[in-house]
Scaffold this active site. Structure first.
Site, PDB file in Angstrom:
ATOM      1  CG  ASN A 207      -0.590  -0.073   2.934  1.00 30.21           C
ATOM      2  OD1 ASN A 207       0.636   0.903   2.330  1.00 30.21           O
ATOM      3  ND2 ASN A 207      -0.677  -0.533   3.829  1.00 30.21           N
ATOM      4  CE  LYS A 209       1.801   4.011   8.198  1.00 31.91           C
ATOM      5  NZ  LYS A 209       1.155   3.730   9.437  1.00 31.91           N
ATOM      6  CD  GLU A 210       1.696  -2.397   3.171  1.00 35.90           C
ATOM      7  OE1 GLU A 210       2.010  -3.587   4.564  1.00 35.90           O
ATOM      8  OE2 GLU A 210       2.001  -2.934   2.340  1.00 35.90           O
ATOM      9  CG  ASP A 278      -6.700 -10.769   3.384  1.00 35.53           C
ATOM     10  OD1 ASP A 278      -4.364 -10.822   2.782  1.00 35.53           O
ATOM     11  OD2 ASP A 278      -6.561 -11.351   4.067  1.00 35.53           O
TER      12      ASP A 278
END
Length: 333
Positions: A207, A209-210, A278
């Site tokens: 995502n 942020k990651e 997921d």
């Protein structure tokens, strides 16, 4: 995409065996009401009316893969405990094969218990071990995964990393090397601990942020051109073919290093974002296995992630609904 081609692709999902490697867990739910404050402390009293256990973590990816018509082969390690037995029972109830599940006396089975009142999460309680697999357990698990890769026809591999310790650097390096030898595409849903260990994979899906944290970057979410510049550098350094970044309310971004696509989110009433990642990696992996291009992978995956967010619990994507909405939004007559 035209309608007949899109229908054909969705039908082809049933031809694929997808190997899923990742941290599994029991998603436990408690439903009830909160209507007063405790006299013992300034905390709400939760009056529980019902409970339910569901498959979570990488097992939710398996559920999504199965819901889309493909055959998931779930590989993970669970504890030799009561919660592990609950997990196996849940697999049995959906007739999910258990050949990839290893039981260890050195770990607890991960459980996340969510308390829900009026479709809102009140609190979540986690029970888990997050240390990496012990050497002997790691060795036997890697051998088990390699055996499955060698003796079954695998059309794609998913690393579903929840940072609970199952996925190690050695596991990543060994499996990705074997996959390259066998010509199997590898997709990754990463976490921070091993973020930079997933080299030379086919599709990498953090995502926003990651991606910023893992790449040590500072970007505004809406700066798509800046994101593409950072994506190209990351892909060159990591050997990643396709980089798919989820942007929550802004949709998804995908880069194949030479070009990029930004797919806006479809407006929906969001009830719960749990499990959306997921779903996105599950749909993206099947679209990848089916030979879709980057823009098509991003569009269908983005749509699927939005659909599951409308429901206040973690559930797999409904194939018929996803196909119907895909045909409506993206297919030519």
């Amino acid at each position: 995409m035209n309608k007949s081609e899109l229908n054909r692709i969705f039908e082809s999902f049933s031809d694929y065996n997808i190997l899923i490697i990742g941290d599994v867990m029991v998603d436990a739910y408690a439903w009830g009401e909160v209507d007063r404050i405790s006299p013992e402390a300034p905390v709400p009293i939760f009056s529980c009316s019902s409970r339910e256990n569901r498959l979570g973590g990488a097992a939710n990816v398996a559920l999504n893969i199965k819901s889309l018509g493909a055959n998931p082969i779930l590989c993970s390690v669970i504890g030799d405990d009561d919660r592990g037995k609950d997990f196996v029972k849940l697999l049995s109830e959906i007739q999910q094969e258990q050949s990839g599940i290893v039981v260890s006396s050195h770990r607890r089975t991960t459980v996340k218990t969510r308390f829900i009142s009026n479709n809102q999460h009140v609190i979540r309680i986690d029970e888990e071990d997050t240390h990496e697999l012990a050497d002997e357990t790691e060795k036997s698990f890697i051998e088990h995964v390699l055996d499955l890769m060698t003796n079954q026809t695998i059309h794609a591999i998913v690393f579903e990393d929840y940072d609970k310790g199952l996925i190690t650097r050695k596991l990543i390096e060994t499996v990705t090397s074997k996959a390259k030898q066998l010509g199997i595409p590898v997709s990754v849903d990463p976490k921070k601990r091993h973020y930079l260990d997933y080299k030379n994979v086919t599709l990498f899906k953090p995502n926003f942020k990651e991606f910023l944290e893992g790449s040590n970057l500072s970007l505004k979410k809406g700066d798509i051109e800046g994101l593409f510049g950072a994506a190209k550098q990351f892909q060159t350094e990591m050997g990643v073919e396709k980089l798919l970044i989820t942007l929550s309310e802004l949709g998804v971004f995908i880069s194949n290093e030479n070009t990029f696509e930004h797919i806006p989110a479809v407006v929906r009433k969001i009830a719960d974002v749990s499990g959306a990642g997921d779903t996105v990696i599950s749909v993206a992996t099947l679209c990848l296995a089916a030979g879709m291009n980057a823009a098509e992978i991003a569009a269908i995956s983005n749509l699927a992630g939005g659909i599951v967010c409308e429901i206040p619990v973690v559930i797999p994507i409904d194939k018929a609904q996803l196909l119907a909405e895909s045909l409506k939004l993206y297919a030519e007559a």
